[in-house]
Design an enzyme around this catalytic site. Structure first.
Site, PDB file in Angstrom:
ATOM      1  CG  HIS A 114     113.527   0.524 139.238  1.00 19.43           C
ATOM      2  ND1 HIS A 114     114.076   0.499 137.975  1.00 19.43           N
ATOM      3  CD2 HIS A 114     112.266   1.007 139.081  1.00 19.43           C
ATOM      4  CE1 HIS A 114     113.211   0.951 137.094  1.00 19.43           C
ATOM      5  NE2 HIS A 114     112.091   1.269 137.741  1.00 19.43           N
ATOM      6  CG  ASP A 168     109.458   3.183 139.403  1.00 20.24           C
ATOM      7  OD1 ASP A 168     109.869   3.127 138.233  1.00 20.24           O
ATOM      8  OD2 ASP A 168     109.296   2.179 140.128  1.00 20.24           O
ATOM      9  CG  MET A 172     105.955   8.013 138.229  1.00 23.38           C
ATOM     10  SD  MET A 172     104.514   7.033 138.612  1.00 23.38           S
ATOM     11  CE  MET A 172     105.205   5.394 138.504  1.00 23.38           C
ATOM     12  CG  MET A 210     108.485   1.014 130.325  1.00 27.39           C
ATOM     13  SD  MET A 210     108.821   0.828 132.089  1.00 27.39           S
ATOM     14  CE  MET A 210     107.184   0.501 132.755  1.00 27.39           C
ATOM     15  CG  ASP A 224     109.897  -1.170 135.321  1.00 26.83           C
ATOM     16  OD1 ASP A 224     109.122  -1.717 136.116  1.00 26.83           O
ATOM     17  OD2 ASP A 224     110.257   0.021 135.423  1.00 26.83           O
TER      18      ASP A 224
HETATM   19  C1  DX5 Z   1     105.709   1.382 136.544  1.00 27.65           C
HETATM   20  C2  DX5 Z   1     107.071   1.366 137.168  1.00 27.65           C
HETATM   21  C3  DX5 Z   1     107.473   0.050 137.700  1.00 27.65           C
HETATM   22  C4  DX5 Z   1     106.512  -0.549 138.685  1.00 27.65           C
HETATM   23  C5  DX5 Z   1     106.757  -2.006 138.838  1.00 27.65           C
HETATM   24  O1  DX5 Z   1     105.542   2.579 135.868  1.00 27.65           O
HETATM   25  O2  DX5 Z   1     108.061   1.764 136.236  1.00 27.65           O
HETATM   26  O3  DX5 Z   1     108.809   0.083 138.194  1.00 27.65           O
HETATM   27  O4  DX5 Z   1     106.546   0.070 139.917  1.00 27.65           O
HETATM   28  O5  DX5 Z   1     105.789  -2.538 139.688  1.00 27.65           O
HETATM   29  P1  DX5 Z   1     105.251  -4.032 139.510  1.00 27.65           P
HETATM   30  O6  DX5 Z   1     106.428  -4.935 139.668  1.00 27.65           O
HETATM   31  O7  DX5 Z   1     104.235  -4.155 140.580  1.00 27.65           O
HETATM   32  O8  DX5 Z   1     104.669  -4.122 138.110  1.00 27.65           O
HETATM   33 ZN    ZN Z   2     110.195   1.589 136.862  1.00 20.58          ZN
END
Ligand code: DX5
Ligand code: ZN
Length: 236
Positions: free
Chosen positions: A45, A47, A49, A149, A184
């Site tokens: 996965h 991420d 940003m 989320m 997530d």
């Molecule tokens: C947050 C991300 C997640 C995050 C999850 O915006 O989308 O994927 O990294 O991390 P944990 O498992 O530590 O909450």
């Molecule tokens: Zn994520």
């Protein structure tokens, strides 16, 4: 991999633990991917940003392209960016297998989801904690993955928001057996069981893997907890 190959590989391997590469050791990315492969991870996965859709920056297509060269694991790019359409081709050309966009960034995502599928990738649609489950129902037919989320997006290591469970329950019936229902944020041994019982089939895990010394043990324990909860939900 083609869309049918990716989706059938993922659906046949449920429940899935998707390591979130936000919390890995970026100085040793190659080693981290090797360790995750050895630990039995079935996908990564990623991420992404942009410092605009979320108040944080991470990495983009060039880093994903470098990762593509070292692993055959499917990549799910979680695009926490305001204008995913603009960068779609970059992420697909970098080797992403699933592109997950946010409905808050693209309120009418049907065309974009179809574009992703036309390019041979899987299309995912994510929703933030404040967005009701109903908002994505009109687009579910265009999705291979729905991502709920369970924290405000932007940072790892936050606490699970329990209202995500209600959304999972609603979306599970619409997602059916042909789609991955992902959750997530804040998923660990304390929260994964409730999320599995609510219908989640994929669990994105950052801290609950990368904060532990043994990734295999972490993934195995999470899988066991998810599997046990899902079985007890069926037999209830
Ligand atoms: C947050 C991300 C997640 C995050 C999850 O915006 O989308 O994927 O990294 O991390 P944990 O498992 O530590 O909450
Ligand atoms: Zn994520």
């Amino acid at each position: 991999m083609t869309r049918p190959a990716v989706i059938s590989r993922l659906l046949s391997g449920l429940p899935l633990i998707a390591p979130s590469m936000l919390k890995c050791d970026f100085a040793n990315l190659h080693r981290e991917v090797e360790l995750l492969e050895l630990a039995g991870a079935k996908l990564l996965h990623l991420d992404v940003m942009d410092g605009h859709f979320v108040p944080n920056l991470s990495y983009g297509a060039p880093v994903i392209k470098s990762l593509r060269a070292i692993t055959g694991l499917p990549f799910d790019a979680h695009l926490m960016i305001s204008d995913p359409g603009r960068y779609l081709d970059d992420f697909l050309n970098a080797g992403c297998d699933i592109l997950t966009i946010h409905i808050e960034a693209v309120p009418q995502p049907g065309e974009l989801l179809r574009r992703i599928r036309e390019r041979g990738a899987c299309a995912g649609l994510a929703l933030n904690p404040k967005t009701p489950a109903e908002a994505i129902l009109p687009y579910i037919a265009d999705c291979d993955l729905v991502l709920v989320m369970s924290v405000e997006p932007g940072f790892g290591g936050q606490r699970f928001i329990p209202t995500a469970l209600d959304k999972l329950r609603i979306l599970a019936s619409y997602a059916g057996k042909d789609r991955v229902l992902s959750v997530d944020g804040g998923i660990d041994l304390q929260t994964i069981g409730a999320a599995a019982q609510a219908g989640a089939t994929e669990f994105v895990c950052g801290s609950s893997i990368f904060d532990l010394p043994d990734y295999r043990q972490a993934i195995d324990n999470l899988l066991t907890a998810a599997g046990n909860a899902a079985v007890s939900a069926i037999s209830e």
